[in-house]
Design a protein around this motif. Sequence first.
Motif, mmCIF file in Angstrom:
data_model
loop_
_atom_site.group_PDB
_atom_site.id
_atom_site.type_symbol
_atom_site.label_atom_id
_atom_site.label_comp_id
_atom_site.label_asym_id
_atom_site.label_seq_id
_atom_site.Cartn_x
_atom_site.Cartn_y
_atom_site.Cartn_z
ATOM 1 N N UNK A 262 -41.042 -43.027 -29.124
ATOM 2 C CA UNK A 262 -40.226 -41.915 -29.630
ATOM 3 C C UNK A 262 -40.965 -40.579 -29.442
ATOM 4 N N UNK A 263 -42.259 -40.570 -29.711
ATOM 5 C CA UNK A 263 -43.045 -39.345 -29.495
ATOM 6 C C UNK A 263 -42.983 -38.946 -28.020
ATOM 7 N N UNK A 264 -43.213 -39.942 -27.159
ATOM 8 C CA UNK A 264 -43.273 -39.656 -25.723
ATOM 9 C C UNK A 264 -41.919 -39.182 -25.189
ATOM 10 N N UNK A 265 -40.863 -39.867 -25.611
ATOM 11 C CA UNK A 265 -39.553 -39.579 -25.008
ATOM 12 C C UNK A 265 -38.855 -38.379 -25.654
ATOM 13 N N UNK A 266 -39.073 -38.175 -26.935
ATOM 14 C CA UNK A 266 -38.423 -37.032 -27.602
ATOM 15 C C UNK A 266 -39.314 -35.793 -27.572
ATOM 16 N N UNK A 267 -40.499 -35.902 -28.184
ATOM 17 C CA UNK A 267 -41.362 -34.722 -28.333
ATOM 18 C C UNK A 267 -41.917 -34.249 -26.991
ATOM 19 N N UNK B 60 -47.235 -42.606 -18.829
ATOM 20 C CA UNK B 60 -46.360 -42.684 -17.651
ATOM 21 C C UNK B 60 -44.928 -43.115 -17.985
ATOM 22 N N UNK B 61 -44.690 -43.482 -19.239
ATOM 23 C CA UNK B 61 -43.375 -44.033 -19.594
ATOM 24 C C UNK B 61 -42.221 -43.092 -19.247
ATOM 25 N N UNK B 62 -42.343 -41.826 -19.651
ATOM 26 C CA UNK B 62 -41.242 -40.880 -19.423
ATOM 27 C C UNK B 62 -40.964 -40.723 -17.926
ATOM 28 N N UNK B 63 -42.015 -40.657 -17.137
ATOM 29 C CA UNK B 63 -41.857 -40.510 -15.686
ATOM 30 C C UNK B 63 -41.191 -41.721 -15.062
ATOM 31 N N UNK B 64 -41.571 -42.912 -15.542
ATOM 32 C CA UNK B 64 -40.970 -44.145 -15.002
ATOM 33 C C UNK B 64 -39.468 -44.183 -15.287
ATOM 34 N N UNK B 65 -39.121 -43.806 -16.513
ATOM 35 C CA UNK B 65 -37.702 -43.841 -16.907
ATOM 36 C C UNK B 65 -36.895 -42.832 -16.087
ATOM 37 N N UNK B 66 -37.452 -41.657 -15.942
ATOM 38 C CA UNK B 66 -36.737 -40.621 -15.187
ATOM 39 C C UNK B 66 -36.555 -41.053 -13.721
ATOM 40 N N UNK C 2 -38.494 -34.523 -24.030
ATOM 41 C CA UNK C 2 -37.312 -33.752 -24.414
ATOM 42 C C UNK C 2 -35.993 -34.503 -24.328
ATOM 43 N N UNK C 3 -36.055 -35.843 -24.304
ATOM 44 C CA UNK C 3 -34.812 -36.624 -24.304
ATOM 45 C C UNK C 3 -34.267 -36.732 -25.734
ATOM 46 N N UNK C 4 -33.001 -37.090 -25.839
ATOM 47 C CA UNK C 4 -32.392 -37.331 -27.155
ATOM 48 C C UNK C 4 -32.261 -38.838 -27.330
ATOM 49 N N UNK C 5 -32.850 -39.352 -28.396
ATOM 50 C CA UNK C 5 -32.879 -40.811 -28.578
ATOM 51 C C UNK C 5 -31.983 -41.274 -29.715
#
Lengths: 132, 124
Positions: A22-27, A115-121, A30-33
Amino acid sequence: MTRQSLRITYVEDEPDIRAIAQIVLEDVAGHTLSVCTCGSEAVRSAPSFRPDLILLDVMMPDMDGIETFHALMQFTELSATPVVFMTAKVQAVEVERYRSIGAAGVIAKPFDPMTLAGEILAIWQAREASVK
Amino acid sequence: MRDKLREIITRHCRTLRDQAIEIEACLKPADGEPIGRAVLERTIGIVHQMRGSAGTIGFPDLSAAALSLETELGTLADTGTAPSPEQYERMAVSLDRLRSLAERLAPQESQLYDLDLATLRAGR
């Protein structure tokens, strides 16, 4: 135009993994979870949340990731939404199994918060490119 | 954000210690006796969760120790028999390593402990 900010339904039963993601993807990204602690909660909330992408842990008690995936795909409004599985079982045969049922991607657990956010994007962008 | 991360890491150290104790309790009756199917599956579930969460939260050594024990337990689950003396020995060694790593776990040792927003944004 490539979108950078996504609406993501995130399903994970382990509270501290959930908190890190949640920290990585939201904060950070900048995604909305919409965060769900189990598959049945995702089935209740995802249709109204209308996510761009669903991030789904595989090994969960009661309703596992595969069952949750099939339940979510029953909803017309979610049937084209890319689903990314998160799992420790990432041997080629297992990844192929997830892809054969319709997964847009598979992320190995334990995942790297860096790397999580980059992988998802990257998965989302590849999916967008393939449907255009 | 760093405070939030540190709070999660500190809490997770306690969780990992509790899980190691729980695993040990589950496997105790295994001394020469077959482990019940339900107990074995429950134990594998806990070890699997430790492997994933410890790895993500910045404790790769503990994650590797959990993987080692998960592999041993998975073999037992596949064969469905009581552990052989060799299996039991390997299981005891893996469990011992996991427990000792969990016991002396300190939040500051996590690879995420000093991360800040800028570093996370930069990614790898």
